[in-house]
Design a protein around this motif. Sequence first.
Motif, PDB file in Angstrom:
ATOM      1  N   LEU A  68       0.833  -1.192   0.000  1.00 22.73           N
ATOM      2  CA  LEU A  68       0.000   0.000   0.000  1.00 22.73           C
ATOM      3  C   LEU A  68       0.875   1.252   0.000  1.00 22.73           C
ATOM      4  CD1 LEU A  68      -2.615   1.600   0.218  1.00 22.73           C
ATOM      5  CD2 LEU A  68      -2.605   1.140   2.693  1.00 22.73           C
ATOM      6  N   ARG A  69       1.879   1.260   0.867  1.00 17.88           N
ATOM      7  CA  ARG A  69       2.736   2.446   0.949  1.00 17.88           C
ATOM      8  C   ARG A  69       3.445   2.715  -0.369  1.00 17.88           C
ATOM      9  NH1 ARG A  69       6.579   4.463   5.820  1.00 17.88           N
ATOM     10  NH2 ARG A  69       6.407   6.650   5.218  1.00 17.88           N
ATOM     11  N   PHE A  70       3.991   1.680  -0.972  1.00 15.39           N
ATOM     12  CA  PHE A  70       4.679   1.891  -2.242  1.00 15.39           C
ATOM     13  C   PHE A  70       3.706   2.237  -3.362  1.00 15.39           C
ATOM     14  CE2 PHE A  70       8.333   0.211  -0.057  1.00 15.39           C
ATOM     15  CZ  PHE A  70       9.329   1.029  -0.554  1.00 15.39           C
ATOM     16  N   LEU A 128       2.003   6.610  -6.859  1.00 15.14           N
ATOM     17  CA  LEU A 128       0.997   7.599  -7.256  1.00 15.14           C
ATOM     18  C   LEU A 128       1.575   9.010  -7.186  1.00 15.14           C
ATOM     19  CD1 LEU A 128      -1.974   7.530  -8.152  1.00 15.14           C
ATOM     20  CD2 LEU A 128      -2.595   7.866  -5.769  1.00 15.14           C
ATOM     21  N   GLN A 129       2.335   9.303  -6.147  1.00 14.22           N
ATOM     22  CA  GLN A 129       2.958  10.622  -6.012  1.00 14.22           C
ATOM     23  C   GLN A 129       4.003  10.862  -7.104  1.00 14.22           C
ATOM     24  OE1 GLN A 129       3.976  11.567  -1.754  1.00 14.22           O
ATOM     25  NE2 GLN A 129       3.006   9.580  -1.459  1.00 14.22           N
ATOM     26  N   LEU A 162      -2.984  10.215   2.711  1.00 18.35           N
ATOM     27  CA  LEU A 162      -3.127   8.833   3.187  1.00 18.35           C
ATOM     28  C   LEU A 162      -1.820   8.322   3.776  1.00 18.35           C
ATOM     29  CD1 LEU A 162      -5.364   7.241   0.429  1.00 18.35           C
ATOM     30  CD2 LEU A 162      -5.959   7.607   2.841  1.00 18.35           C
ATOM     31  N   GLU A 163      -0.712   8.611   3.105  1.00 19.77           N
ATOM     32  CA  GLU A 163       0.567   8.126   3.613  1.00 19.77           C
ATOM     33  C   GLU A 163       0.877   8.736   4.975  1.00 19.77           C
ATOM     34  OE1 GLU A 163       5.210   7.456   2.297  1.00 19.77           O
ATOM     35  OE2 GLU A 163       3.937   8.744   1.049  1.00 19.77           O
ATOM     36  N   LEU A 217       7.433   8.797   2.773  1.00 16.43           N
ATOM     37  CA  LEU A 217       8.653   8.043   2.502  1.00 16.43           C
ATOM     38  C   LEU A 217       9.646   8.880   1.701  1.00 16.43           C
ATOM     39  CD1 LEU A 217       9.931   5.235   2.870  1.00 16.43           C
ATOM     40  CD2 LEU A 217       8.968   4.601   0.676  1.00 16.43           C
ATOM     41  N   LEU A 218       9.148   9.666   0.771  1.00 11.34           N
ATOM     42  CA  LEU A 218      10.021  10.486  -0.067  1.00 11.34           C
ATOM     43  C   LEU A 218      10.438  11.787   0.593  1.00 11.34           C
ATOM     44  CD1 LEU A 218       8.322  10.055  -3.567  1.00 11.34           C
ATOM     45  CD2 LEU A 218      10.325   8.870  -2.644  1.00 11.34           C
ATOM     46  N   GLU A 219       9.907  12.045   1.762  1.00  8.09           N
ATOM     47  CA  GLU A 219      10.220  13.264   2.479  1.00  8.09           C
ATOM     48  C   GLU A 219      11.552  13.096   3.194  1.00  8.09           C
ATOM     49  OE1 GLU A 219       7.150  15.878   4.757  1.00  8.09           O
ATOM     50  OE2 GLU A 219       7.765  14.216   6.035  1.00  8.09           O
ATOM     51  N   GLY A 220      12.450  14.060   3.026  1.00  4.86           N
ATOM     52  CA  GLY A 220      13.752  13.992   3.683  1.00  4.86           C
ATOM     53  C   GLY A 220      13.627  14.284   5.160  1.00  4.86           C
TER      54      GLY A 220
END
Length: 106
Positions: free
Chosen positions: A52-54, A59-60, A84-85, A93-96
């Motif tokens: 789900l997370r990936f 999607l992002q 949602l994430e 996840l992509l956030e530094g």
Amino acid sequence: MDYSRILAGQGEPHPIFSRVVEALENYEEFPFLLEPIYREASELEDEDLNRLRFGLVRLQVYADIHRYEDMEAAQRMKYVASTLERVLFGRLLLEGEEAGGKQQCC
């Protein structure tokens, strides 16, 4: 647009993806779909949560790549996926680390 395919990537679609697709297709209903998605996700096993997370990350990324083709659709995809994430996983996840509120030393 085939949101299910984007969410699933190379794998088979997971049943929870249909809830996310519903939120994307009925954007005005997203606030009311947030809790049902959260409840359904809370019952998933770790492997399915990772899928789900990936899916949300995919999607992002897809929204970023195609943002100039349809800016409104890209903004909706990005908003639904990132909201949602954050709700399900606490951060993007992509956030530094810097964007996540942690300060970097030196």
